[in-house]
Design a protein around this motif. Structure first.
Motif, PDB file in Angstrom:
ATOM      1  N   UNK A 175       0.855  -1.188   0.000  1.00 20.25           N
ATOM      2  CA  UNK A 175       0.000   0.000   0.000  1.00 20.25           C
ATOM      3  C   UNK A 175       0.888   1.233   0.000  1.00 20.25           C
ATOM      4  N   UNK A 176       0.283   2.378  -0.219  1.00 21.47           N
ATOM      5  CA  UNK A 176       1.053   3.614  -0.268  1.00 21.47           C
ATOM      6  C   UNK A 176       0.130   4.808  -0.127  1.00 21.47           C
ATOM      7  N   UNK A 177       0.725   5.988  -0.203  1.00 22.68           N
ATOM      8  CA  UNK A 177      -0.035   7.235  -0.129  1.00 22.68           C
ATOM      9  C   UNK A 177      -0.040   7.869  -1.506  1.00 22.68           C
ATOM     10  N   UNK A 178      -1.223   8.054  -2.035  1.00 24.67           N
ATOM     11  CA  UNK A 178      -1.384   8.635  -3.373  1.00 24.67           C
ATOM     12  C   UNK A 178      -1.730  10.103  -3.250  1.00 24.67           C
ATOM     13  N   UNK A 179      -1.004  10.932  -3.970  1.00 23.19           N
ATOM     14  CA  UNK A 179      -1.327  12.352  -4.032  1.00 23.19           C
ATOM     15  C   UNK A 179      -1.807  12.714  -5.425  1.00 23.19           C
ATOM     16  N   UNK A 180      -3.014  13.249  -5.481  1.00 18.29           N
ATOM     17  CA  UNK A 180      -3.579  13.680  -6.763  1.00 18.29           C
ATOM     18  C   UNK A 180      -3.882  15.171  -6.669  1.00 18.29           C
ATOM     19  N   UNK A 181      -4.246  15.718  -7.799  1.00 16.95           N
ATOM     20  CA  UNK A 181      -4.588  17.139  -7.842  1.00 16.95           C
ATOM     21  C   UNK A 181      -6.066  17.262  -8.178  1.00 16.95           C
ATOM     22  N   UNK A 182      -6.805  17.947  -7.332  1.00 18.21           N
ATOM     23  CA  UNK A 182      -8.230  18.166  -7.586  1.00 18.21           C
ATOM     24  C   UNK A 182      -8.401  19.382  -8.484  1.00 18.21           C
ATOM     25  N   UNK A 183      -8.916  19.134  -9.687  1.00 15.03           N
ATOM     26  CA  UNK A 183      -9.014  20.223 -10.664  1.00 15.03           C
ATOM     27  C   UNK A 183      -9.942  21.330 -10.179  1.00 15.03           C
ATOM     28  N   UNK A 184     -11.011  20.959  -9.474  1.00 13.55           N
ATOM     29  CA  UNK A 184     -12.000  21.982  -9.124  1.00 13.55           C
ATOM     30  C   UNK A 184     -11.579  22.834  -7.930  1.00 13.55           C
TER      31      UNK A 184
ATOM     32  N   UNK B 179      -6.546  21.925  -4.901  1.00 12.32           N
ATOM     33  CA  UNK B 179      -5.798  21.354  -3.775  1.00 12.32           C
ATOM     34  C   UNK B 179      -5.258  19.971  -4.131  1.00 12.32           C
ATOM     35  N   UNK B 180      -4.078  19.649  -3.604  1.00 13.13           N
ATOM     36  CA  UNK B 180      -3.673  18.243  -3.599  1.00 13.13           C
ATOM     37  C   UNK B 180      -4.598  17.458  -2.655  1.00 13.13           C
ATOM     38  N   UNK B 181      -4.648  16.155  -2.861  1.00 15.49           N
ATOM     39  CA  UNK B 181      -5.455  15.263  -2.024  1.00 15.49           C
ATOM     40  C   UNK B 181      -4.642  13.990  -1.834  1.00 15.49           C
ATOM     41  N   UNK B 182      -4.362  13.647  -0.586  1.00 13.31           N
ATOM     42  CA  UNK B 182      -3.552  12.450  -0.305  1.00 13.31           C
ATOM     43  C   UNK B 182      -4.426  11.393   0.356  1.00 13.31           C
ATOM     44  N   UNK B 183      -4.437  10.212  -0.223  1.00 13.67           N
ATOM     45  CA  UNK B 183      -5.239   9.107   0.300  1.00 13.67           C
ATOM     46  C   UNK B 183      -4.404   7.830   0.308  1.00 13.67           C
ATOM     47  N   UNK B 184      -4.881   6.866   1.064  1.00 11.98           N
ATOM     48  CA  UNK B 184      -4.188   5.572   1.094  1.00 11.98           C
ATOM     49  C   UNK B 184      -4.735   4.673  -0.008  1.00 11.98           C
ATOM     50  N   UNK B 185      -3.832   4.044  -0.725  1.00 15.17           N
ATOM     51  CA  UNK B 185      -4.247   3.123  -1.793  1.00 15.17           C
ATOM     52  C   UNK B 185      -3.536   1.783  -1.641  1.00 15.17           C
ATOM     53  N   UNK B 186      -4.174   0.761  -2.187  1.00 11.34           N
ATOM     54  CA  UNK B 186      -3.521  -0.535  -2.349  1.00 11.34           C
ATOM     55  C   UNK B 186      -2.544  -0.416  -3.515  1.00 11.34           C
ATOM     56  N   UNK B 187      -1.323  -0.873  -3.305  1.00  6.50           N
ATOM     57  CA  UNK B 187      -0.249  -0.711  -4.292  1.00  6.50           C
ATOM     58  C   UNK B 187       0.430  -2.045  -4.512  1.00  6.50           C
TER      59      UNK B 187
END
Lengths: 165, 165
Positions: free
Chosen positions: B29-38, B41-49
């Protein structure tokens, strides 16, 4: 096969608020997501995380790190807290995603000595580097938060749900 | 007091490359950082990796989650892997920050059955939901990576240093 839970967000209740506060209070580190202005990419790094005596959310960061340079330019960021222990299932372990604006607390800030003292009680190993010139505190002002209390237990929280200073 | 290490980035060597590959190979697993277009803000969540048999970097994500919606709109992202166990010091435990472009692998993709089979060997609990219609694999194509091998041990890696498919 279809997932029957169409709306994954549950109504925010006191249990969700309490769990979110507990995750924050117990966090000693987290994953920080910043936005790199020059590349346009998010960047996720591990940071030391804690709270001030008044409940403000804090990190202790080095100016030598990429995340600090990025935060100086673009203060919007996200912090994931709520790390599983070695035995828990990481994907069902409760965690909280915060979206924040970062405010640097400079070395000359009169609030720093009290923050420093409190930080060392929760992060004793930081005494090795907390007084290095490149280290400074950052305060995270929360705009919104997303609680994942485990599979299918998602909540959207506002800053007022969290009672952070 | 001053920190004597002025340039925190060390020259990339085979030890750094090997450590980075080991972190990826061991990550579940890991921490995913994405960018919210609207919101911007960045958004960091836990994902299965995990990784595919050919070495591609993968996540299994739900279309009901915010990070999936964000990745569909803005594919640039960051993944932090290298989680400490319960006993390690999180801030000295080696970790790797990846900056990637996400590519969705749709349900109809002929590659999916083999990915599904391999995924279940490393993520056996996923059998409960891997076939839900809202779940899909994402492949992360790495553009660059940053290895933090512990305090003061930082490296910048290119995709070619990592030998990912």
């Amino acid at each position: 096969m279809a997932n029957k839970s169409v709306d994954p967000i549950r109504p925010t209740d006191d249990g969700a608020r309490q769990l979110a506060r507990e995750i924050v209070a117990g966090a000693r580190y987290g994953s920080l997501g910043v936005l790199e202005a020059d590349t346009g990419f998010p960047l996720v790094t591990r940071i030391a995380f804690g709270t001030s005596p008044s409940g403000a959310l804090l990190a202790l960061v080095s100016s030598l790190s990429q995340h600090t340079a990025a935060l100086r330019r673009v203060p919007v960021c996200s912090v994931l807290v709520g790390e599983p222990g070695a035995s828990g299932d990481p994907l069902t372990h409760p965690r909280l995603t915060l979206q924040c604006r970062a405010q640097f607390i400079e070395a000359s800030d009169p609030a720093r000595p009290a923050l420093r003292e409190a930080w060392l009680t929760t992060h004793p190993k930081a005494k090795v580097y907390i007084d290095f010139a490149d280290f400074s505190f950052v305060r995270f002002d929360v705009e919104r938060a997303f609680l994942n209390g485990g599979f299918g237990k998602a909540y959207v929280l506002e800053a007022t749900d969290l009672d952070f200073v």
